[in-house]
Every structure is written in C-alpha cells, then in structure tokens.
Design an enzyme around this catalytic site. Structure first.
Site, mmCIF file in Angstrom:
data_model
loop_
_atom_site.group_PDB
_atom_site.id
_atom_site.type_symbol
_atom_site.label_atom_id
_atom_site.label_comp_id
_atom_site.label_asym_id
_atom_site.label_seq_id
_atom_site.Cartn_x
_atom_site.Cartn_y
_atom_site.Cartn_z
ATOM 1 N N ALA A 35 0.944 -1.350 -0.108
ATOM 2 C CA ALA A 35 0.175 -0.113 0.078
ATOM 3 C C ALA A 35 0.918 1.312 0.072
ATOM 4 O O ALA A 35 2.075 1.354 0.326
ATOM 5 C CB ALA A 35 -1.024 -0.052 1.256
ATOM 6 N N ASP A 36 0.243 2.388 -0.629
ATOM 7 C CA ASP A 36 0.766 3.810 -0.449
ATOM 8 C C ASP A 36 0.058 4.536 0.423
ATOM 9 O O ASP A 36 -0.798 4.103 1.213
ATOM 10 C CB ASP A 36 1.288 4.295 -1.749
ATOM 11 N N SER A 37 0.732 5.834 0.688
ATOM 12 C CA SER A 37 -0.245 6.539 1.680
ATOM 13 C C SER A 37 -1.585 6.964 1.235
ATOM 14 O O SER A 37 -2.504 7.016 2.209
ATOM 15 C CB SER A 37 0.557 7.950 1.839
ATOM 16 N N ASP A 39 -3.453 4.592 -0.182
ATOM 17 C CA ASP A 39 -4.020 3.380 -0.225
ATOM 18 C C ASP A 39 -4.599 3.437 1.312
ATOM 19 O O ASP A 39 -5.711 2.741 1.684
ATOM 20 C CB ASP A 39 -3.216 2.094 -0.463
#
Lengths: 77, 423
Positions: A35-37, A39
């Site tokens: 995940a990224d920020s 997400d």
C-alpha cells in the site's frame, strides 16, 4: 472478534488487490501489502463505512497493520 | 529539422476496442450510436450517444480488466482507463514496451483530454454535499485531472522524457500529436506517446452540452441517423467517448530499429478564431489559416492532398463554415480531393477526436480506403463542390491526408500526414 477480523481482511484484500493468504494479522499495509499513503487513507475510509465508526486522523495514523485495524475497531464499535 | 514518423497505433472507440476492429467497422459504414446506457437520460433533450461497447473483450468489446487491475480502475475516472488501454495498444504495436534505460529517458508522453474526469468530479461533488469531506476518495484528484493519462503511462512503462498534456477542448488530440511531434523535431525526445482520451457521457456532461445547444435532439428514436455532417437534416453533434493514441518516433531512430512506419507527420498548423466561446467565426478564417499553416509546414500544395478528415461535427452552424474554409483552401483542387467526417459513425470524441481521426487518416494511407460520411443524403446549403464520400467507403490511393480539429474557445488545429516511402 473473528467476525471483525474476517471483515477487515476482506476489505484489505479487495482494496489492495492482494492474495488472501498474505493478509495475516501482523502484515503491515505499507511494508508487506504494497500500500501507499493514499491506499491507507482509502482503507480507513472503508473501515469507517463497513463498521459505522469514525476513525480520527491521529488514530488512523497509528493503524499500520491488520491487527492494528482489528484492535481499534473492536475497541470502538 | 528532424523528421517524425508514426510507428504505433492504439484506439478505444464507440465502434470497437482496437484500431483494426474499429477501422473494419468504420469502412463497412457501421454506426456506434445508440440510446444512452450510462445514466437515465429519459428526460434529457438528447438521449443518445456513441458509447464504447463494453463486454468480455471478445468481438471488439472493451473489457477494462484486460488493461487495468480492478483496484486500479476504481482509482481513476473512465477517461484514464480508455487512455491507458489505447496507449498500451499503441506501445505494443510499436514494439516499445521494454526499451533500454537510455531510451526510457528519451521517451515522453503527451496525452490530453478536453474535459477529463467530469463524471467522477460530479459524483464526488454529490458525495461531498451529502456526506461531507471525509468521504472523498484520496485518489479523487489524481484520478480526475487531465494529465494523469500521461502520468499513468509514464509510471507504467518508466518513460522519463517530457511528460505533458494538452487541454484544448475538441482540438486536444490534434494539438497533442502536433506538439509531441515538435518535441521530437526539437530533440527533446526520440519517441513520444501522444493522443487524447475522453469519457464525458455522464449526466452533467450531457446536460452542459445540451444547454449549450450543441447536441442533436431530433433523432432520439433513430440514433444511427443523428450524426449527419453536411446533410440538410443535421441538428447538432452526437457525443462519443474513447481514446486514440499514437507512438511518434524520430525517423532515423525508427529506421535503425526496423520499426514498422505507418506514415510521416509532415504538417501541423494552429490558429485562434478570436471570436466566440462556442461558435466558430462565420468567415471560417480560423480553420482556413490552420489548414494553410499545416500545408505550408508540410511543403505541400492543396492539390497534393488526397483526403481530408473534417472536423465535421454535424452542427448546422459549424458544417458549412468548415466546408467553406476547405473550399477556399483547395481552390481548383477541390474537385480532386475527398473529404469525409467519421464523426458520422463514431460521434464526437471531444479531446480524443483529433487523435482518433488522425489515425483514420493514417489507415487511409495504409489501406487505400477512405471512410464514408454516413447519413449524408441531401447536402445542406453551401456544401457543394467537394466529394464528401457519402454513405459508402471509397477505394482511393491516399498519399497525403489532412485532419481538422476545432474546439471551444476558438482553437483550431490541423495535421498533415503523408505516406512514408523510404526516402
């Protein structure tokens, strides 16, 4: 408890597009599940929707793993 | 000046997913128009549009899952999904999916849109109003803004050259290809992925264009008859959606790697009307100067043109103005040039139109077939003296073709493409 855990895992699988068996309780959204920020914001929104709760920003920042999410939701729903 | 050729084509259109599938249906005279399915348009003055045929990906249908993972589709507006699919087709067609590290630095992207993520912006506004700011997706901005087709293509392939996006309403696709070609000519890049994407068949989009009195309203029960450029019964444009993308490449670069060369981009002209936000200037001088500039850049005379893919939106105001400008441009050559409007088949793809139509010009050069103007039975006043390829496609050798795109704001762009014969 297990009901909450199942729902949390299902949301994570759907939103991050990861295999179910990778979503262990200790899995970190960013480090283990890709995940990224953005997400993580989306995940918190999905938890709020599913469980009818509000997760304040300072609490959301501390939700880093599947277990963090399950614990917060169990304590607040 | 460095020369620029086209080495890859990609398309998602209301006729089909894919360039060849679209082209074969286009020259058969098929129409992409139908009743609007994407929202309830039953009380709208225009209830028809040319929608991309969705399906499992077989028989020319578009299956978004073939191009983007479902989780990624949820994070972008539909215009980005269409743009990504067409870009992936073009890049695959060009054989440019995995260039080397140095090549990645010299490959850029310029894919624009006329409006961008209108549907998602509209839906998010409703969500904001009804449920507050915390329900807005964190992906909303990056999934709605126009340059994010270029951004996503660049991220997917690692293209690290110029990353740009034109926004010039219905001229976007033509401007994107013309400007991207110039970046290659000026040595800012060796390869550019360029074109346009659009998906504005949504309630607010159809409402806005209807209020501007731009849409066809007389053919709601016979959608296939609604887009009829230069025909007496024309009464407004039919909205389309989709994407058209090309891979542009510096000539020597293309030759060196043995790429298939479809055509050369030889001319590009631009002008402004300086007249009105939606209506073209009645004297057609803007379109005339745009075409003239493109021909001059190409070093061609009017009689060198074999085919013109017109802007030809099927509006009573615009059709005769463009026709007059073309006639003025061609002069004595008017009798030997064919002009058609493929919007009669696929509708108006707004920011994607110019790119899709440039691809049709390239297909005419490649195949020796010119796509027809559907529904042209009786010419409107002032539209005589040029072969408008009514109803059925024509076989004709096309060495050079011009494509016109005119947009709101009075922005005009013309592209000239020529066959590449190895010189």
């Amino acid at each position: 408890m297990s009901d909450i855990a199942d729902k949390v895992k299902k949301i994570v699988v759907e939103h991050l597009g990861v295999d179910e068996d990778k979503v262990t309780e200790n899995a970190s959204f960013i480090d283990d599940l890709g995940a990224d920020s953005l997400d993580t914001v989306e995940l918190v929104m999905a938890f709020e929707e599913e469980f009818g709760i509000e997760i304040p920003d300072d609490a959301a920042e501390k939700i880093q793993t599947v277990k963090d999410a399950i614990d917060f939701i169990s304590a607040n729903s | 000046m460095r020369r620029v050729v086209v080495t890859g084509l990609g398309m998602v259109s209301p006729l089909a997913n894919g360039v060849d599938e679209t082209w074969s249906r286009l020259i058969e005279g098929q129409s992409g128009a139908g009743q609007i399915t994407q929202f309830d348009a039953s009380d709208y003055p225009c209830r028809i549009a040319c929608e991309v045929p969705l399906g499992d990906g077989s028989n020319g249908t578009f299956n978004a899952d073939d191009w983007m993972a479902p989780k990624d589709q949820r994070r972008v507006d539909t215009f980005i999904v269409f743009g990504m699919a067409a870009a992936m087709q073009a890049i695959r067609d060009a054989g440019w999916e995995e260039p080397g590290e140095e090549e990645l630095l010299r490959t850029g992207v310029m894919i624009g849109a006329g409006i961008g993520g209108l549907k998602w912006i509209s839906e998010s506004s409703i969500l904001l109003h009804e449920r507050g700011h915390r329900r807005i997706s964190p992906h909303f901005i990056a999934g709605s803004i126009i340059n994010l087709v270029s951004g996503n293509v660049s991220i997917k392939y690692g293209f690290k050259g110029p990353n740009h996006a034109a926004v010039t309403a219905c001229s976007t696709g033509a401007h994107s290809i013309g400007d991207a070609a110039r970046l290659i000519m000026l040595d800012d890049a060796d390869v550019m992925v360029a074109g346009g994407a659009e998906a504005s068949i949504c309630a607010i989009g159809m409402a806005g264009f209807a209020q501007a009195k731009a849409l066809s309203t007389k053919y709601n029960d016979t959608p296939e008859a609604a887009s009829r450029p230069w025909d007496k019964g024309h009464d407004g444009f039919v909205m389309g959606e989709g994407a058209g993308i090309v891979v542009l490449e510096e000539l020597e670069h293309a030759k060196k790697r043995g790429a298939k060369i479809y055509a050369e981009i030889v001319g590009y002209g631009m002008s402004g009307d300086g007249y009105h936000v939606t209506a073209p200037a009645p004297d057609g001088n803007g379109g005339y100067r745009s075409m003239q500039a493109a021909l001059k850049r190409a070093g061609l005379n009017p009689e060198d043109l074999d085919y013109i893919n017109a802007h030809g939106t099927s509006t009573p105001v615009g059709d005769p103005i463009e026709f007059g400008a073309v006639k003025r441009l061609l002069g004595d050559a008017a009798s030997k040039v064919a002009m058609s409007s493929t919007k009669s088949s696929i509708g108006h793809l707004l920011g994607a139109a110019g790119a899709v139509e440039a691809i049709f010009c390239i297909k005419s050069i490649e195949t020796g077939v010119i796509a027809p103007t559907l529904n042209l039975h009786e010419r409107a006043e002032g539209c005589d003296g040029i072969d408008l390829v009514p109803l059925v496609a024509q076989e004709r050798k096309v060495k050079a073709a011009l494509s016109n795109s005119f947009g709101f704001g009075g922005t005009n762009a013309s592209l000239v493409v020529r066959e590449y014969n190895g010189d």
